[in-house]
Structure formats: C-alpha cells, structure tokens
Design a protein around this motif. Structure first.
Motif, mmCIF file in Angstrom:
data_model
loop_
_atom_site.group_PDB
_atom_site.id
_atom_site.type_symbol
_atom_site.label_atom_id
_atom_site.label_comp_id
_atom_site.label_asym_id
_atom_site.label_seq_id
_atom_site.Cartn_x
_atom_site.Cartn_y
_atom_site.Cartn_z
ATOM 1 N N ALA A 28 37.534 -10.567 -9.021
ATOM 2 C CA ALA A 28 37.638 -10.513 -7.560
ATOM 3 C C ALA A 28 37.553 -9.080 -7.047
ATOM 4 O O ALA A 28 37.046 -8.830 -5.946
ATOM 5 C CB ALA A 28 38.945 -11.168 -7.101
ATOM 6 N N LEU A 29 38.043 -8.140 -7.842
ATOM 7 C CA LEU A 29 37.976 -6.728 -7.468
ATOM 8 C C LEU A 29 36.656 -6.089 -7.882
ATOM 9 O O LEU A 29 36.425 -4.908 -7.615
ATOM 10 C CB LEU A 29 39.131 -5.960 -8.113
ATOM 11 N N GLU A 30 35.813 -6.878 -8.545
ATOM 12 C CA GLU A 30 34.516 -6.409 -9.040
ATOM 13 C C GLU A 30 34.687 -5.192 -9.953
ATOM 14 O O GLU A 30 33.940 -4.209 -9.863
ATOM 15 C CB GLU A 30 33.569 -6.101 -7.874
ATOM 16 N N THR A 31 35.682 -5.309 -10.843
ATOM 17 C CA THR A 31 35.991 -4.233 -11.772
ATOM 18 C C THR A 31 35.796 -4.721 -13.207
ATOM 19 O O THR A 31 36.467 -5.671 -13.625
ATOM 20 C CB THR A 31 37.451 -3.771 -11.604
ATOM 21 N N PRO A 32 34.917 -4.116 -13.976
ATOM 22 C CA PRO A 32 34.747 -4.507 -15.380
ATOM 23 C C PRO A 32 36.037 -4.291 -16.169
ATOM 24 O O PRO A 32 36.705 -3.259 -16.002
ATOM 25 C CB PRO A 32 33.629 -3.586 -15.880
ATOM 26 N N ALA A 33 36.375 -5.240 -17.027
ATOM 27 C CA ALA A 33 37.620 -5.145 -17.792
ATOM 28 C C ALA A 33 37.653 -3.902 -18.674
ATOM 29 O O ALA A 33 38.730 -3.337 -18.916
ATOM 30 C CB ALA A 33 37.808 -6.398 -18.649
ATOM 31 N N ASN A 34 36.489 -3.449 -19.145
ATOM 32 C CA ASN A 34 36.464 -2.284 -20.023
ATOM 33 C C ASN A 34 36.545 -0.959 -19.271
ATOM 34 O O ASN A 34 36.431 0.103 -19.866
ATOM 35 C CB ASN A 34 35.224 -2.305 -20.920
ATOM 36 N N GLU A 35 36.759 -1.034 -17.953
ATOM 37 C CA GLU A 35 36.955 0.173 -17.152
ATOM 38 C C GLU A 35 38.338 0.216 -16.519
ATOM 39 O O GLU A 35 38.589 0.971 -15.585
ATOM 40 C CB GLU A 35 35.867 0.269 -16.064
ATOM 41 N N VAL A 36 39.257 -0.599 -17.046
ATOM 42 C CA VAL A 36 40.632 -0.658 -16.540
ATOM 43 C C VAL A 36 41.555 0.037 -17.534
ATOM 44 O O VAL A 36 41.489 -0.210 -18.745
ATOM 45 C CB VAL A 36 41.089 -2.112 -16.343
ATOM 46 N N GLY A 37 42.401 0.906 -17.040
ATOM 47 C CA GLY A 37 43.285 1.625 -17.934
ATOM 48 C C GLY A 37 44.690 1.775 -17.392
ATOM 49 O O GLY A 37 44.956 1.518 -16.212
ATOM 50 N N SER A 38 45.585 2.191 -18.275
ATOM 51 C CA SER A 38 46.958 2.509 -17.877
ATOM 52 C C SER A 38 47.504 3.535 -18.852
ATOM 53 O O SER A 38 46.881 3.837 -19.879
ATOM 54 C CB SER A 38 47.825 1.245 -17.868
ATOM 55 N N LEU A 39 48.641 4.084 -18.521
ATOM 56 C CA LEU A 39 49.248 5.093 -19.379
ATOM 57 C C LEU A 39 49.713 4.476 -20.694
ATOM 58 O O LEU A 39 50.188 3.338 -20.722
ATOM 59 C CB LEU A 39 50.427 5.738 -18.665
ATOM 60 N N GLY A 40 49.587 5.247 -21.750
ATOM 61 C CA GLY A 40 49.966 4.738 -23.058
ATOM 62 C C GLY A 40 51.383 4.217 -23.104
ATOM 63 O O GLY A 40 51.648 3.147 -23.674
ATOM 64 N N TYR A 41 52.319 4.931 -22.495
ATOM 65 C CA TYR A 41 53.708 4.471 -22.569
ATOM 66 C C TYR A 41 53.932 3.204 -21.740
ATOM 67 O O TYR A 41 54.824 2.408 -22.042
ATOM 68 C CB TYR A 41 54.701 5.575 -22.192
ATOM 69 N N MET A 42 53.126 2.999 -20.706
ATOM 70 C CA MET A 42 53.209 1.746 -19.957
ATOM 71 C C MET A 42 52.733 0.578 -20.822
ATOM 72 O O MET A 42 53.349 -0.496 -20.832
ATOM 73 C CB MET A 42 52.368 1.820 -18.687
ATOM 74 N N LEU A 43 51.633 0.788 -21.541
ATOM 75 C CA LEU A 43 51.114 -0.265 -22.412
ATOM 76 C C LEU A 43 52.119 -0.591 -23.515
ATOM 77 O O LEU A 43 52.333 -1.768 -23.846
ATOM 78 C CB LEU A 43 49.779 0.159 -23.016
#
Length: 221
Positions: A28-43
């Motif tokens: 819906a956001l037209e964002t490829p899954a392989n271009e989504v990130g977060s901080l390592g400690y959040m993950l």
C-alpha cells in the motif's frame, strides 16, 4: 551502503505482524520489502534470532513465525559515528526541552538525516508532535518535513489499496494490536472504506497534523 527508502520503528512492525498485514502494508505504501530497514538493536529487541523474544509480542506460533520472516527480510542498520553524533545532539535537545523523543526514534531520525532521504514510519504520536519544537534548536530536523508516516496513515493507505474487507481481516486477526484502529473499524468499518478513511484522516489531523503541520508525508485523498 544499502538503499533504504523506509525506516520503520518496532511498534509499527509488531502491530503489522500481529495483524498479518506487514506485506500488504508495504504494498500500500509502494515500498519494496528489500528497501525497508530498522536499527539493529530494534530488530534484536523484537526477536531477530530469538524465538523467545518474539513470543513476547505474538500470541501463537504462526505469529512468531510471521515476525521471524519479517525481521529476517529487513535491512539491519548500525549507525555510523556521524549518525551517532547527530543522535546525541538531538537527544540533548529533547532532554533540555523535556520532549517526548526517545532513543529509538532519535536513532531512526539520525539515520534518516544522513542517508538517502528515507521516510520514517512510527507509531509514536508524541515523537512526531515533538519534532517542530526540536527543530527550533536542531534545524537539520527540518529536512524530515513531509517524510514521517504515522500508523493511521499506513492503515488508511492499506484500506485504499485493498479495501475495507482486508482491514476487517487484519482487525479480526489481532483486535488487540492497535486500540484506535480497532475502535475506528468497529464504529465505522460497516460504513465502507471512504467513511473509515475519513475518520482516520480526522484522527491524524487532530492528533498529529494540527501540532506538527507539514511533517507527515502527504498522500492523495
């Protein structure tokens, strides 16, 4: 450096995972899954590499597996020294002005300021409302205007793209995930996608946009 077009905080990831809506939300956001990130400690906080941690957020094994798949597909970001320095300046500003900006949001903001203009998706309304005040001291934050996405906006785009029945399924899968969305759907979902989205737009305007005009990403009505 890996291209990241969307930085996403743990609150949004967990809610979408609970609702089994992460993939469709990105669509819906037209964002490829392989271009989504977060901080390592959040993950790691959410349980990347630890099923026991994932069980803290998910209520069944299917959910634990869903969250594992999501986390494994996200780009793990470790801040650079420059990004850490920026985060420290923003945190100092937040503390001095008693703003509701916490370590996670500040870390994502610092990364967003130094990388290739990614958007930030957050479930923390207080953090968004704090940005205009913080920007009076840290003017670099003004670069984030129009690049912040709140959870209600994500659900609105989700509804527009996939319809009210898909929202119904997401809410039924995890009515506990987000109280505001569940109540909005229970009260207005039966009236159709247009009315439901009007309510979400009203909530966004009242709770965020009125205090932080211009900071949220703009989407077509």
């Amino acid at each position: 450096m890996t291209q990241v077009t969307l930085l996403i905080d743990n609150d949004v990831v967990i809610k979408l995972a609970q609702m089994d809506a992460y993939g469709d939300a990105l669509g819906a956001l037209e964002t490829p899954a392989n271009e989504v990130g977060s901080l390592g400690y959040m993950l790691r906080y959410m349980g990347k590499g630890s099923s026991e941690k994932r069980k803290l957020f998910m209520r069944d094994e299917a959910g634990v597996d869903r969250l594992a798949a999501i986390l494994s597909g996200m780009i793990e970001i470790e801040p650079t020294k420059e990004e850490e320095s920026t985060a420290a300046l923003i945190m100092k500003c937040a503390l001095m002005n008693e703003l509701d900006l916490h370590e996670g949001e500040v870390g994502l903001i610092a990364v967003a300021l130094h990388r290739q203009s990614p958007d930030i998706a957050t479930g923390d309304k207080k953090a968004v409302r704090a940005l205009p005040v913080a920007s009076q001291t840290e003017s670099a934050l003004l670069k984030l205007k129009g690049r912040v996405i709140c959870f209600e906006q994500i659900i609105g785009r989700f509804c527009t793209r996939y319809g009210i029945d898909r929202v119904r399924l997401a809410v039924q899968t995890a009515p506990y995930a987000d109280e505001t969305i569940t109540q909005a759907f229970q009260n207005f979902g039966s009236k159709g996608a247009a009315i439901f989205n009007q309510l979400l737009t009203f909530l966004v305007d009242e709770q965020i946009a009125s205090s932080a005009p211009g900071w949220l990403k703009s989407y077509p009505k």
